[in-house]
Scaffold this motif. Structure first.
Motif, PDB file in Angstrom:
ATOM      1  N   SER A   1      -5.026  15.970   1.326  1.00 48.62           N
ATOM      2  CA  SER A   1      -4.024  14.935   1.064  1.00 48.62           C
ATOM      3  C   SER A   1      -2.658  15.538   1.357  1.00 48.62           C
ATOM      4  N   PHE A   2      -1.753  14.708   1.855  1.00 48.69           N
ATOM      5  CA  PHE A   2      -0.393  15.163   2.140  1.00 48.69           C
ATOM      6  C   PHE A   2       0.515  13.950   2.187  1.00 48.69           C
ATOM      7  N   GLN A   3       1.803  14.185   2.374  1.00 47.41           N
ATOM      8  CA  GLN A   3       2.762  13.084   2.403  1.00 47.41           C
ATOM      9  C   GLN A   3       3.894  13.383   3.366  1.00 47.41           C
TER      10      GLN A   3
ATOM     11  N   PHE B   1     -17.963  -2.053  11.274  1.00 40.36           N
ATOM     12  CA  PHE B   1     -16.664  -2.402  10.705  1.00 40.36           C
ATOM     13  C   PHE B   1     -16.163  -3.654  11.409  1.00 40.36           C
ATOM     14  N   ASP B   2     -15.475  -4.500  10.673  1.00 38.33           N
ATOM     15  CA  ASP B   2     -15.041  -5.789  11.209  1.00 38.33           C
ATOM     16  C   ASP B   2     -14.136  -5.601  12.423  1.00 38.33           C
ATOM     17  N   ARG B   3     -14.367  -6.414  13.441  1.00 36.81           N
ATOM     18  CA  ARG B   3     -13.574  -6.311  14.672  1.00 36.81           C
ATOM     19  C   ARG B   3     -12.105  -6.657  14.455  1.00 36.81           C
ATOM     20  N   CYS B   4     -11.810  -7.402  13.397  1.00 36.29           N
ATOM     21  CA  CYS B   4     -10.407  -7.699  13.120  1.00 36.29           C
ATOM     22  C   CYS B   4      -9.647  -6.416  12.808  1.00 36.29           C
ATOM     23  N   TRP B   5     -10.363  -5.359  12.397  1.00 37.55           N
ATOM     24  CA  TRP B   5      -9.746  -4.051  12.174  1.00 37.55           C
ATOM     25  C   TRP B   5      -9.847  -3.169  13.413  1.00 37.55           C
ATOM     26  N   THR B   6     -11.065  -3.049  13.965  1.00 31.51           N
ATOM     27  CA  THR B   6     -11.285  -2.069  15.034  1.00 31.51           C
ATOM     28  C   THR B   6     -10.561  -2.431  16.328  1.00 31.51           C
ATOM     29  N   THR B   7     -10.141  -3.677  16.466  1.00 28.77           N
ATOM     30  CA  THR B   7      -9.382  -4.072  17.656  1.00 28.77           C
ATOM     31  C   THR B   7      -7.870  -3.987  17.445  1.00 28.77           C
ATOM     32  N   MET B   8      -7.451  -3.571  16.247  1.00 23.44           N
ATOM     33  CA  MET B   8      -6.016  -3.433  15.986  1.00 23.44           C
ATOM     34  C   MET B   8      -5.428  -2.286  16.804  1.00 23.44           C
ATOM     35  N   PRO B   9      -4.131  -2.380  17.153  1.00 26.68           N
ATOM     36  CA  PRO B   9      -3.467  -1.267  17.830  1.00 26.68           C
ATOM     37  C   PRO B   9      -3.462  -0.027  16.943  1.00 26.68           C
ATOM     38  N   LEU B  10      -3.547   1.137  17.547  1.00 26.11           N
ATOM     39  CA  LEU B  10      -3.562   2.394  16.801  1.00 26.11           C
ATOM     40  C   LEU B  10      -2.147   2.815  16.449  1.00 26.11           C
ATOM     41  N   ASP B  11      -1.517   2.045  15.578  1.00 23.70           N
ATOM     42  CA  ASP B  11      -0.133   2.315  15.207  1.00 23.70           C
ATOM     43  C   ASP B  11      -0.049   2.748  13.750  1.00 23.70           C
ATOM     44  N   ASP B  12       0.416   3.971  13.539  1.00 21.97           N
ATOM     45  CA  ASP B  12       0.831   4.374  12.199  1.00 21.97           C
ATOM     46  C   ASP B  12       2.304   3.986  12.122  1.00 21.97           C
ATOM     47  N   SER B  13       2.534   2.685  11.894  1.00 24.06           N
ATOM     48  CA  SER B  13       3.853   2.087  12.070  1.00 24.06           C
ATOM     49  C   SER B  13       4.892   2.701  11.148  1.00 24.06           C
ATOM     50  N   PRO B  14       6.148   2.732  11.571  1.00 27.32           N
ATOM     51  CA  PRO B  14       7.210   3.313  10.741  1.00 27.32           C
ATOM     52  C   PRO B  14       7.429   2.510   9.472  1.00 27.32           C
ATOM     53  N   ALA B  15       7.885   3.202   8.442  1.00 23.53           N
ATOM     54  CA  ALA B  15       8.163   2.563   7.153  1.00 23.53           C
ATOM     55  C   ALA B  15       9.428   3.175   6.583  1.00 23.53           C
ATOM     56  N   PRO B  16      10.181   2.408   5.802  1.00 25.62           N
ATOM     57  CA  PRO B  16      11.414   2.941   5.213  1.00 25.62           C
ATOM     58  C   PRO B  16      11.116   4.013   4.173  1.00 25.62           C
ATOM     59  N   THR B  17      12.007   4.955   4.024  1.00 23.05           N
ATOM     60  CA  THR B  17      11.891   5.990   2.999  1.00 23.05           C
ATOM     61  C   THR B  17      12.465   5.460   1.693  1.00 23.05           C
ATOM     62  N   PRO B  18      11.682   5.482   0.615  1.00 25.39           N
ATOM     63  CA  PRO B  18      12.201   4.993  -0.678  1.00 25.39           C
ATOM     64  C   PRO B  18      13.429   5.785  -1.113  1.00 25.39           C
ATOM     65  N   THR B  19      14.391   5.081  -1.682  1.00 18.08           N
ATOM     66  CA  THR B  19      15.626   5.740  -2.127  1.00 18.08           C
ATOM     67  C   THR B  19      15.516   6.232  -3.559  1.00 18.08           C
ATOM     68  N   ALA B  20      14.478   5.784  -4.278  1.00 14.39           N
ATOM     69  CA  ALA B  20      14.307   6.207  -5.674  1.00 14.39           C
ATOM     70  C   ALA B  20      13.893   7.670  -5.735  1.00 14.39           C
ATOM     71  N   GLY B  21      13.742   8.189  -6.931  1.00 11.57           N
ATOM     72  CA  GLY B  21      13.414   9.591  -7.129  1.00 11.57           C
ATOM     73  C   GLY B  21      12.032   9.950  -6.613  1.00 11.57           C
ATOM     74  N   GLU B  22      11.694  11.222  -6.749  1.00 14.08           N
ATOM     75  CA  GLU B  22      10.414  11.721  -6.261  1.00 14.08           C
ATOM     76  C   GLU B  22       9.284  11.250  -7.171  1.00 14.08           C
ATOM     77  N   HIS B  23       8.420  10.372  -6.621  1.00 13.94           N
ATOM     78  CA  HIS B  23       7.319   9.813  -7.398  1.00 13.94           C
ATOM     79  C   HIS B  23       6.006  10.560  -7.186  1.00 13.94           C
ATOM     80  N   PHE B  24       5.917  11.349  -6.134  1.00 15.52           N
ATOM     81  CA  PHE B  24       4.610  11.875  -5.727  1.00 15.52           C
ATOM     82  C   PHE B  24       4.602  13.395  -5.611  1.00 15.52           C
ATOM     83  N   GLN B  25       5.248  14.056  -6.560  1.00 15.21           N
ATOM     84  CA  GLN B  25       5.246  15.510  -6.565  1.00 15.21           C
ATOM     85  C   GLN B  25       3.824  16.043  -6.740  1.00 15.21           C
ATOM     86  N   GLY B  26       3.511  17.112  -6.015  1.00 19.32           N
ATOM     87  CA  GLY B  26       2.196  17.729  -6.140  1.00 19.32           C
ATOM     88  C   GLY B  26       1.071  16.963  -5.489  1.00 19.32           C
TER      89      GLY B  26
END
Length: 316
Positions: A73-75, A278-303
């Motif tokens: 696991s990582f982040q 696995f359902d084709r509605c998933w396996t035919t999706m584009p292989l995009d690990d799409s960008p997401a905004p960085t939360p501005t709140a404090g560190e929620h996922f230490q460790g």
């Protein structure tokens, strides 16, 4: 990244291959995994931080032949990543909707390793099932009660909907709902309106399909008792009480746990990397690990970062 094999409220699950494998030391040469990617901003917005932490923590603690193994696991600044074994047999409901109904062996496996939880199930190559999704799991001891209300309404026990506080007895209700659906093709309580659905679960008596055996009727009645104290499975020896029910009299539980019994149903797979189940509605999706905004709140996922003691050791 090879294919998308799942999508949920917080992100996607990809079939992936590890780029560098050291096969000279006995490591797995195929390097296939499932990579669960979750957006931090969505998790924080929906107030699910504790659940996402619990999923990762539970997967690092539990080692069981019927539970998928967490390898890493990582982040990043914006996302969480879980790397688990890839299971090529497909999702339970993918097969349920195609098959219509299932039979005893599948139900016995669910009871055996459910650990009191209703979870996502997938088949492994030897036609057993694996628990893979702990996204709404919660660790509680025998004396503890929870007041959380997350999940699919059709599977929620009456005491959850009534906000009375609940324990693992509520999970045996959910197992009963799942078994009912596996044996009949649909859950016992349905309605398009969520409020009316909740009313049915709380008040209506379950109607058992007449074509099921008397043993199946007895098991479902026991699991679907409105009063959790009267429910089959309640109490400290609940799991054993369920396993000794007459509907399971033909099951050798020790052989089942040792994976020496094979279900009659066999998913059709063409290889370790097969995604046909696995359902084709998933396996035919584009292989995009799409960008997401960085939360501005404090560190929620230490460790959050984790590497299994032997991440190459196959659980299968």
């Amino acid at each position: 990244m090879l294919r998308v094999v799942g999508k949920g409220a917080f992100g996607k699950v990809f079939q992936v291959r590890k780029k560098c494998n050291d096969s000279s030391n006995g490591n797995e040469s195929d390097g296939l995994y499932a990579m669960k990617v979750m957006r931090k901003d969505t998790i924080i917005k929906k107030n699910h931080v504790d659940y996402m932490k619990a999923e990762r923590d539970i997967l690092t603690k539990v080692v069981h032949p019927f539970i998928v193994q967490l390898r890493y696991s990582f982040q990043t600044n914006s996302k969480l990543y879980l790397i688990m074994d890839f299971i090529n047999g497909g999702h339970l409901f993918f097969h349920l909707y195609r098959q219509g109904i299932f039979r005893n062996m599948h139900g016995s496996q669910i009871i055996l390793f459910s650990l009191g939880l209703l979870l996502l199930l997938k088949w492994i190559p030897v036609m057993q099932v694996m628990l893979t999704d702990f996204g709404l799991a919660k660790e509680i001891d025998e004396a503890s009660r929870s007041n959380s209300m997350c999940g699919t309404t059709e599977y929620m026990a009456p005491e959850i909907l009534l906000s009375k506080g609940h324990n693992k007895d509520a999970d045996w209700w959910s197992i009963g709902i799942l078994l009912y659906e596996m044996l009949s093709g649909q859950p016992p309580f349905t309605h398009a309106n969520r409020k009316k659905l909740q009313e049915r679960i709380i008040k209506e008596k379950v109607k058992l399909p007449p074509y099921l055996t008397s043993e199946a009727h007895s098991l479902l009645r026991g699991l679907l008792q409105k009063d959790p104290l009267q429910r089959l499975g309640s109490g400290p020896n609940g799991g054993d009480n369920i396993k000794s029910h007459k509907w399971f009299r033909s099951i050798n539980w020790k052989k089942l746990e040792a994976r020496e019994l094979l279900p009659k149903f066999k998913p059709d797979v063409s290889g370790k990397d097969c995604t046909a189940n696995f359902d084709r509605c998933w396996t035919t999706m584009p292989l995009d690990d799409s960008p997401a905004p960085t939360p501005t709140a404090g560190e929620h996922f230490q460790g959050y970062t984790y590497v299994a003691p032997n991440p190459w050791l196959s659980s299968a």
